[in-house]
Design a protein around this motif. Structure first.
Motif, mmCIF file in Angstrom:
data_model
loop_
_atom_site.group_PDB
_atom_site.id
_atom_site.type_symbol
_atom_site.label_atom_id
_atom_site.label_comp_id
_atom_site.label_asym_id
_atom_site.label_seq_id
_atom_site.Cartn_x
_atom_site.Cartn_y
_atom_site.Cartn_z
ATOM 1 N N TYR A 110 6.335 -4.367 9.187
ATOM 2 C CA TYR A 110 6.350 -3.042 9.811
ATOM 3 C C TYR A 110 7.416 -2.156 9.191
ATOM 4 C CZ TYR A 110 3.177 -4.326 13.596
ATOM 5 O OH TYR A 110 2.077 -4.695 14.320
ATOM 6 N N LEU A 111 7.145 -0.856 9.210
ATOM 7 C CA LEU A 111 8.123 0.137 8.805
ATOM 8 C C LEU A 111 8.894 0.602 10.039
ATOM 9 C CD1 LEU A 111 5.709 2.227 6.564
ATOM 10 C CD2 LEU A 111 7.271 0.444 5.811
ATOM 11 N N ASN A 112 10.000 1.288 9.823
ATOM 12 C CA ASN A 112 10.801 1.761 10.951
ATOM 13 C C ASN A 112 10.076 2.807 11.794
ATOM 14 O OD1 ASN A 112 12.873 0.954 8.660
ATOM 15 N ND2 ASN A 112 13.873 0.640 10.626
ATOM 16 N N CYS A 113 9.102 3.492 11.204
ATOM 17 C CA CYS A 113 8.342 4.489 11.952
ATOM 18 C C CYS A 113 7.307 3.858 12.868
ATOM 19 C CB CYS A 113 7.665 5.463 10.994
ATOM 20 S SG CYS A 113 6.575 4.688 9.779
ATOM 21 N N GLY A 114 7.091 2.545 12.752
ATOM 22 C CA GLY A 114 6.119 1.856 13.586
ATOM 23 C C GLY A 114 4.807 1.572 12.885
ATOM 24 N N CYS A 115 4.577 2.179 11.720
ATOM 25 C CA CYS A 115 3.375 1.901 10.947
ATOM 26 C C CYS A 115 3.531 0.566 10.212
ATOM 27 C CB CYS A 115 3.125 3.024 9.940
ATOM 28 S SG CYS A 115 2.814 4.630 10.698
ATOM 29 N N THR A 116 2.416 -0.042 9.861
ATOM 30 C CA THR A 116 2.457 -1.304 9.139
ATOM 31 C C THR A 116 2.502 -1.061 7.640
ATOM 32 O OG1 THR A 116 0.049 -1.510 8.947
ATOM 33 C CG2 THR A 116 1.064 -2.370 10.963
ATOM 34 N N PHE A 117 2.897 -2.095 6.895
ATOM 35 C CA PHE A 117 2.872 -2.004 5.433
ATOM 36 C C PHE A 117 1.457 -1.641 4.965
ATOM 37 C CE2 PHE A 117 6.583 -5.158 4.466
ATOM 38 C CZ PHE A 117 7.455 -4.290 5.088
ATOM 39 N N GLU A 118 0.442 -2.284 5.572
ATOM 40 C CA GLU A 118 -0.940 -2.055 5.153
ATOM 41 C C GLU A 118 -1.350 -0.605 5.347
ATOM 42 O OE1 GLU A 118 -2.827 -4.950 7.657
ATOM 43 O OE2 GLU A 118 -3.169 -6.300 5.974
ATOM 44 N N GLU A 119 -0.925 0.001 6.463
ATOM 45 C CA GLU A 119 -1.260 1.409 6.724
ATOM 46 C C GLU A 119 -0.589 2.325 5.714
ATOM 47 O OE1 GLU A 119 -1.814 0.756 11.555
ATOM 48 O OE2 GLU A 119 0.087 1.495 10.734
ATOM 49 N N ALA A 120 0.652 2.004 5.345
ATOM 50 C CA ALA A 120 1.366 2.815 4.355
ATOM 51 C C ALA A 120 0.694 2.713 2.983
ATOM 52 C CB ALA A 120 2.822 2.372 4.261
ATOM 53 N N LEU A 121 0.283 1.507 2.591
ATOM 54 C CA LEU A 121 -0.402 1.335 1.309
ATOM 55 C C LEU A 121 -1.754 2.053 1.319
ATOM 56 C CD1 LEU A 121 0.257 -2.434 0.461
ATOM 57 C CD2 LEU A 121 1.617 -0.428 -0.151
ATOM 58 N N PHE A 122 -2.433 1.996 2.448
ATOM 59 C CA PHE A 122 -3.724 2.674 2.599
ATOM 60 C C PHE A 122 -3.558 4.182 2.429
ATOM 61 C CE2 PHE A 122 -6.997 4.450 5.617
ATOM 62 C CZ PHE A 122 -8.103 4.150 4.844
#
Length: 203
Positions: A110-122
């Motif tokens: 998870y990122l500090n903003c609450g999003c997941t690594f997968e969502e950020a890569l997407f």
């Protein structure tokens, strides 16, 4: 408090979409098991009923090591901590919002903003295909309220994984220049820049 309520309401909507999609998929599978052909779950016109079912992109075994290396390099490059100890997706990085997790305290994946690594890569992958923007200063971003349900839908319906947009749909191999070498090179360049900046700071 209002911000947290809004986040919870968005999350509820996302889960409702995923749940509804799962329910419709179960109906399709039940029809297949009953011996009938899988009919579209949504009402469609005559022209849609003649379309062939979506074919899954093949995954040659030879691509798997490269795929793992590519995703690992992208995570290390795009989900790394900034100087303040925060890792943020492009959407939240451009906004002064309260972080879900304190600096250096986000759970694994998870990122500090609450999003997941997968969502950020997407999000980054979408931007390279002309859907939204990613880099600082660009105006059109992919709001997580749209990005996350779209990501879950692609995962559920097509088994999407990071890198699928960059593979040839017929062979399953990487589109030219989109393998792990590209991202490992970017990662190495980023590390060199960090070391260079630290050396200059010491001077």
């Amino acid at each position: 408090m209002q911000e947290e309520i809004n986040l919870l309401q968005r999350r509820i909507k996302e889960l409702e979409i995923v749940n509804e999609h799962g329910r419709l998929r179960i109906q399709d599978l039940e029809r297949e098991l009953a011996g009938g052909s899988a009919m579209p779950s949504l009402t469609q016109g005559p022209s849609m009923s003649t379309l062939p079912r979506t074919q899954t992109t093949p995954t040659p075994p030879s691509i798997l090591p490269s795929w793992r290396a590519r995703t690992d390099a992208r995570v290390r490059l795009l989900c790394s901590l900034n100087r303040a100890g925060n890792a943020l997706c492009a959407w939240h990085d451009s906004r002064r919002e309260r972080r879900t997790y304190p600096p250096r305290m986000a759970p694994p994946g998870y990122l500090n903003c609450g999003c997941t690594f997968e969502e950020a890569l997407f999000e980054e992958s979408l931007s390279r295909h002309g859907v939204g923007s990613y880099h600082p200063g660009e105006s059109v971003r992919m709001d997580p309220a749209l990005r996350n349900p779209l990501f879950r839908l692609l995962q559920t319906r097509y088994g999407y994984q990071d890198g699928d947009f960059e593979r040839d749909p017929k062979t399953g191999e990487w589109v030219e220049g989109e393998g792990n070498a590209l991202w490992e090179r970017k990662l190495a360049q980023g590390a060199m820049n960090v070391r260079k900046n630290r050396t200059e700071e010491r001077r």
